[in-house]
Scaffold this active site. Structure first.
Site, PDB file in Angstrom:
ATOM      1  CE  LYS A 126       9.533 -11.498 -13.400  1.00 16.74           C
ATOM      2  NZ  LYS A 126      10.365 -10.972 -14.460  1.00 16.74           N
ATOM      3  CE  LYS A 162      -8.430  -2.625  14.620  1.00 11.98           C
ATOM      4  NZ  LYS A 162      -7.511  -2.953  13.543  1.00 11.98           N
ATOM      5  CG  ASP A 192      -6.949  -5.235   5.815  1.00  6.99           C
ATOM      6  OD1 ASP A 192      -6.469  -5.036   6.951  1.00  6.99           O
ATOM      7  OD2 ASP A 192      -7.641  -4.400   5.208  1.00  6.99           O
ATOM      8  CE  LYS A 229     -11.387  -0.091  11.409  1.00  6.98           C
ATOM      9  NZ  LYS A 229     -10.811   0.547  10.251  1.00  6.98           N
ATOM     10  CG  PHE A 278      -3.298   6.122  13.543  1.00  4.29           C
ATOM     11  CD1 PHE A 278      -3.333   7.473  13.260  1.00  4.29           C
ATOM     12  CD2 PHE A 278      -2.337   5.649  14.419  1.00  4.29           C
ATOM     13  CE1 PHE A 278      -2.428   8.337  13.832  1.00  4.29           C
ATOM     14  CE2 PHE A 278      -1.416   6.506  14.997  1.00  4.29           C
ATOM     15  CZ  PHE A 278      -1.468   7.853  14.698  1.00  4.29           C
ATOM     16  CG  ASN A 321      -0.224  -0.051   2.506  1.00  3.67           C
ATOM     17  OD1 ASN A 321       0.492   0.885   2.830  1.00  3.67           O
ATOM     18  ND2 ASN A 321      -0.358  -1.140   3.249  1.00  3.67           N
TER      19      ASN A 321
HETATM   20  O1  C5P Z   1      -8.850  -2.268  10.915  1.00  8.71           O
HETATM   21  P1  C5P Z   1      -7.943  -1.220  10.412  1.00  8.71           P
HETATM   22  O2  C5P Z   1      -6.836  -1.704   9.562  1.00  8.71           O
HETATM   23  O3  C5P Z   1      -8.601  -0.019   9.825  1.00  8.71           O
HETATM   24  O4  C5P Z   1      -7.310  -0.668  11.795  1.00  8.71           O
HETATM   25  C1  C5P Z   1      -6.389   0.319  11.824  1.00  8.71           C
HETATM   26  C2  C5P Z   1      -5.549   0.237  13.084  1.00  8.71           C
HETATM   27  O5  C5P Z   1      -5.217  -1.101  13.400  1.00  8.71           O
HETATM   28  C3  C5P Z   1      -4.244   0.933  12.854  1.00  8.71           C
HETATM   29  O6  C5P Z   1      -3.820   1.442  14.087  1.00  8.71           O
HETATM   30  C4  C5P Z   1      -3.344  -0.187  12.357  1.00  8.71           C
HETATM   31  O7  C5P Z   1      -1.965   0.082  12.570  1.00  8.71           O
HETATM   32  C5  C5P Z   1      -3.828  -1.358  13.189  1.00  8.71           C
HETATM   33  N1  C5P Z   1      -3.718  -2.641  12.501  1.00  8.71           N
HETATM   34  C6  C5P Z   1      -2.843  -3.588  12.965  1.00  8.71           C
HETATM   35  N2  C5P Z   1      -2.775  -4.813  12.347  1.00  8.71           N
HETATM   36  C7  C5P Z   1      -3.548  -5.092  11.304  1.00  8.71           C
HETATM   37  C8  C5P Z   1      -4.442  -4.133  10.800  1.00  8.71           C
HETATM   38  C9  C5P Z   1      -4.501  -2.926  11.424  1.00  8.71           C
HETATM   39  O8  C5P Z   1      -2.129  -3.325  13.936  1.00  8.71           O
HETATM   40  N3  C5P Z   1      -3.445  -6.261  10.727  1.00  8.71           N
END
Ligand code: C5P
Length: 402
Positions: A291, A344, A281, A340, A326, A212
């Site tokens: 390759k 979390k 994700d 979130k 974030f 990304n």
């Molecule tokens: O669910 P989302 O990706 O939007 O959540 C964002 C937050 O979760 C951010 O703080 C990101 O760094 C953290 N995050 C993480 N591990 C993941 C996905 C997101 O620590 N696999």
């Protein structure tokens, strides 16, 4: 919001090195950041650069000789020694290090270094052999033991053709170190902060990945602010462009699984965890060992969800530990961010818009809100990433006390 340089008086000592011309850039960046810069050129520095450039950049008289003080009480060395908030010697030659280490006071700069009790930051620049000489190394040890700070030197090809340590470190690193010394707010002294930053790259084959556009600017700004406030900082960083502060411990990773492992092995000992990384994700189930060939046929990839690092930390949090995340959303920002925060088990979530004109990715400013459990969202409007980090750590400092 005023930064660490605002209204600060900095004596910029320029000594005899081929890198002396780079001090013009340092002076200009310090002035831009709000500092009042008093340039001082030693006699040998004047063989490389003249006082006029420094006077034009700083708007101040450039001090070139000790006995000028007879004509101008403003630059009398004891008065400046008392007034200054920081002495920055950049570039610092082997000679000024030797003089400062042994208390030799034979010109304005060396005399004033003895008279001041302000922090002193040296950015050495010299030939590699001179830098590595036991005499120079011993002088650096003496100065460090006495509380002086150092930025660099960097390694690379030097003007003399030699390759090794001795290059003046880049201006941004000098400013970072100066900012840490000037910062008065040390409310995170003794605290350990762990930050995830940047993107993750999930391999498809040995040369391709899913990734990304995370620039790593937020992680960099967070690390700098935590350092300024006195914290010990570790950054677990995926691939990103923004350079990380030299004073932070940096652990480089590529994939989300590596990032999780790096966090798991460090998070127990920290007071604050901040998830600023844009973690992919999904990862490719079985990356190809060689390759992928361009056959013209369509390619099916099976993706598996990556672990959520922030959620893992939330589940394993010690009492008193603070975790921050974030939420970057294109729509329904505050509802998603609130969900979130709970899912979390975070203590604070920074909600920023990535839709429309205010896309946080790669930008210097973001449209942001702070959310804490049980409280209404706190709007911060359009705010620079630097100012945002100050607001985040103001909140973190409060959360650590509660
Ligand atoms: O669910 P989302 O990706 O939007 O959540 C964002 C937050 O979760 C951010 O703080 C990101 O760094 C953290 N995050 C993480 N591990 C993941 C996905 C997101 O620590 N696999």
């Amino acid at each position: 919001m005023p930064g660490p340089f605002s209204q600060k008086e900095i004596v910029l000592g320029v000594t005899g090195s081929i890198a002396a011309y780079k001090a013009c850039d340092i002076a200009s960046r310090l002035v831009e950041a709000g500092a009042n810069v008093i340039p001082v050129l030693t006699r040998s520095a004047q063989e490389f650069v003249g006082p006029v450039s420094f006077e034009a950049i700083t708007g101040n008289h450039a001090i070139t000789a000790l006995f000028e003080r007879l004509q101008n009480p403003e630059i009398e060395h004891i008065a400046v020694a008392r007034r200054a908030h920081l002495f920055l010697i950049a570039p610092a030659s082997a000679n000024i290090l030797a003089k400062a280490a042994h208390g030799i006071a034979d010109d304005w700069l060396s005399t004033t270094l003895l008279a001041t009790r302000a922090p002193i930051l040296f950015a050495p620049a010299m030939n590699t052999q001179m830098y590595l000489h036991p005499a120079t190394q011993a002088n650096i040890e003496i100065l460090r033991a006495r509380g002086c700070s150092f930025a660099g030197p960097a390694s690379g090809t030097l003007a003399c053709g030699e390759v090794g340590p001795g290059r003046l470190i880049e201006t941004s690193a000098i400013l970072e170190a100066a900012g840490v010394l000037l910062s008065e707010q040390k409310d995170l002294a003794g605290k350990r902060v762990l930050i995830t930053s940047g993107a993750t790259h999930e391999p498809l084959d040995p040369v391709r990945f899913l990734g990304n556009r995370s620039s790593g600017k937020m992680g960099r700004a967070l690390a700098l602010e935590a350092l300024r406030r006195g914290a010990d900082v570790t950054v677990v960083s995926g691939p990103a462009q923004a350079p990380l502060p030299h004073a932070a411990e940096v652990v480089r990773v590529k994939t989300a699984l590596d990032m999780l492992e790096a966090v798991q092995s460090r998070v127990d000992t920290v007071d604050v965890f901040i998830a600023a990384a844009a973690v992919a994700d999904y990862r490719v189930d079985a990356p190809a060992p060689s390759k992928h060939k361009h056959t013209g046929a369509s390619l099916q990839l099976t993706l598996s969800p990556n672990p959520d690092i922030a959620a893992w930390v939330g589940q394993h949090k010690r009492p008193g530990q603070v975790s921050v995340g974030f939420a970057a959303e294109t729509d329904d920002l505050l509802n998603h961010a609130g969900a979130k925060l709970a899912a979390k088990n975070l203590d604070l979530i920074v909600a920023n818009s990535v839709g429309g004109a205010h896309c946080a990715f790669g930008a210097d400013s973001v449209l942001a809100w702070l959310l804490t459990p049980g409280n209404p969202p706190e709007p911060l409007d359009l705010i620079s990433k630097e100012d945002l980090t100050q607001r985040i750590f103001d909140k973190v400092a409060l959360l650590l006390q509660s």
